[in-house]
Design an enzyme around this catalytic site. Structure first.
Site, PDB file in Angstrom:
ATOM      1  N   ARG A  83     -28.821  16.025  12.360  1.00  0.00           N
ATOM      2  CA  ARG A  83     -30.146  15.949  11.731  1.00  0.00           C
ATOM      3  C   ARG A  83     -30.362  14.569  11.121  1.00  0.00           C
ATOM      4  NH1 ARG A  83     -32.307  17.765   6.651  1.00  0.00           N
ATOM      5  NH2 ARG A  83     -34.397  18.669   6.849  1.00  0.00           N
ATOM      6  N   VAL A  95     -41.476  17.329   7.736  1.00  0.00           N
ATOM      7  CA  VAL A  95     -42.647  16.649   7.181  1.00  0.00           C
ATOM      8  C   VAL A  95     -42.404  16.051   5.803  1.00  0.00           C
ATOM      9  CG1 VAL A  95     -43.669  18.762   6.226  1.00  0.00           C
ATOM     10  CG2 VAL A  95     -45.128  16.831   6.844  1.00  0.00           C
ATOM     11  N   ARG A 106     -51.104  33.798   2.388  1.00  0.00           N
ATOM     12  CA  ARG A 106     -52.411  34.401   2.119  1.00  0.00           C
ATOM     13  C   ARG A 106     -52.749  35.464   3.160  1.00  0.00           C
ATOM     14  NH1 ARG A 106     -56.715  29.804   2.030  1.00  0.00           N
ATOM     15  NH2 ARG A 106     -58.079  31.615   1.746  1.00  0.00           N
ATOM     16  N   HIS A 151     -41.279  22.329   3.083  1.00  0.00           N
ATOM     17  CA  HIS A 151     -41.767  23.038   4.262  1.00  0.00           C
ATOM     18  C   HIS A 151     -40.530  23.340   5.096  1.00  0.00           C
ATOM     19  CE1 HIS A 151     -43.923  24.245   7.806  1.00  0.00           C
ATOM     20  NE2 HIS A 151     -43.517  23.204   8.505  1.00  0.00           N
ATOM     21  N   ALA A 191     -47.951  14.665   9.816  1.00  0.00           N
ATOM     22  CA  ALA A 191     -47.861  16.015  10.389  1.00  0.00           C
ATOM     23  C   ALA A 191     -46.557  16.251  11.132  1.00  0.00           C
ATOM     24  CB  ALA A 191     -49.041  16.275  11.326  1.00  0.00           C
ATOM     25  N   GLN A 239     -34.968  16.199  18.748  1.00  0.00           N
ATOM     26  CA  GLN A 239     -33.514  16.147  18.580  1.00  0.00           C
ATOM     27  C   GLN A 239     -32.812  16.243  19.929  1.00  0.00           C
ATOM     28  OE1 GLN A 239     -32.215  18.794  15.553  1.00  0.00           O
ATOM     29  NE2 GLN A 239     -30.223  17.834  15.317  1.00  0.00           N
TER      30      GLN A 239
END
Length: 313
Positions: A85, A119, A153, A175, A115, A79
């Site tokens: 955006r 994403v 986790r 994400h 990736a 950016q």
């Protein structure tokens, strides 16, 4: 298996290194508009192969992707000051509009692993572009929340005093800021994390959950503040996805894909638990959610859907 990686910066090169350490692929080809960077990264990683696996790593051009079973997309613009955006997304859409046909001209049967950030939106863009060349959605997979789920986790494991290998906990949706920690489905072994916490005599009250939730959501911001960007975690996740596809493992991975419908929101790319195999996404599971999680996941899907509106393709 040949793997192509487009974009030899931190994420792309680290993904190549992680694949070398895991023994993913027999050949890895790095493609970057900065040819010298791709050459340097390939040489540097190649030096590590005596202590890893005999993977052949080299720099190349589009034609060198011929026969690649997987192509990782780790390229994209950053950016600019004063840029919105949507402007950034439109610029990245233009970049991908050049990359995707070039890749498919060399490797028409490849599976794309996206990736680059953001994403989910870029996964949707790649899916639309690839569809023009006959590529079905199940062959365009974004890393999505594979990294967020790993963070979930890890933090739960640390709180409970259990190895993260025995924790199954997933982050759904975007994400990004609207992601949904699937607390109601988190388990330790065959116990819910709430039951495991009780038996381990560890509190897992609302303040504990809030702390873990915040740490998962803010992890990237803390890393970026310290070193400018994240790359090890996402690259490790991409390497694992490639390994699952290579071995046709049918492993359950929480990752992003264009989804026909999610709680009333149609045609949006977001993360859900998906079975991956040699052909890409085999099937998608819609997990059982509590009332609050259903509302949050719908909101996340709506956020992503709105973000794609107005992008020039």
């Amino acid at each position: 298996m040949k793997v192509g990686i487009v974009g030899a910066g931190q994420v792309g090169s680290t993904a190549a290194y992680a694949m070398t350490m895991r023994g993913v692929g027999s050949e890895i080809v790095l493609v970057d508009r900065k040819a010298d960077l791709a050459v340097a990264q390939a040489h540097d990683i190649l030096d590590a192969t005596p202590w890893a696996f005999p993977v052949r790593i080299r720099a190349g051009e589009w034609a060198d992707l011929t026969g690649a079973s997987i192509v990782v997309l780790a390229a994209g613009a950053n950016q600019k000051p004063g840029e919105s955006r949507l402007d950034l997304l439109s610029r990245n859409a233009e970049i991908l509009a050049e990359i995707v046909p070039a890749v498919l001209a060399a490797a028409p049967a490849t599976i794309f692993l996206v990736a680059s950030n953001p994403v989910d939106i870029l996964t949707q863009i790649v899916t639309v572009l690839a569809a023009r060349h006959g590529v079905p959605p199940e062959r365009v997979i974004g890393s999505g929340t594979i990294l967020d789920s790993a963070r979930f986790r890890t933090l739960l494991a640390a709180h409970l005093g259990i190895s993260p290998a025995y924790i199954d906990a997933r982050v759904l949706g975007e994400h990004g800021d609207s992601e949904v920690l699937h607390w109601s489905g988190a388990v330790a072994g065959d116990l819910s994390v709430a039951d495991a916490a009780r038996q381990m005599r560890r509190d897992l009250a609302e303040p504990d959950r809030s702390r873990i939730d915040t740490a998962v959501r803010r992890a990237a911001y803390a890393i970026i503040q310290g070193k400018g960007a994240t790359w090890f975690g996402v690259a490790g996740g991409v390497a694992r996805m490639a390994q699952v596809i290579q071995g046709d493992e049918r492993a359950l991975i929480t990752c992003s894909m264009l989804t026909a419908e999610c709680h009333g929101v149609r045609d949006v790319a977001l993360s859900l638990p998906r079975v991956l195999g040699v052909g890409g996404v085999v099937t998608t599971f819609m997990p059982s959610l509590d009332a609050g999680e259903r509302v949050a996941l719908k909101r996340s899907a709506e956020t992503l859907k709105q973000a794609t509106e107005g992008i020039r393709l």
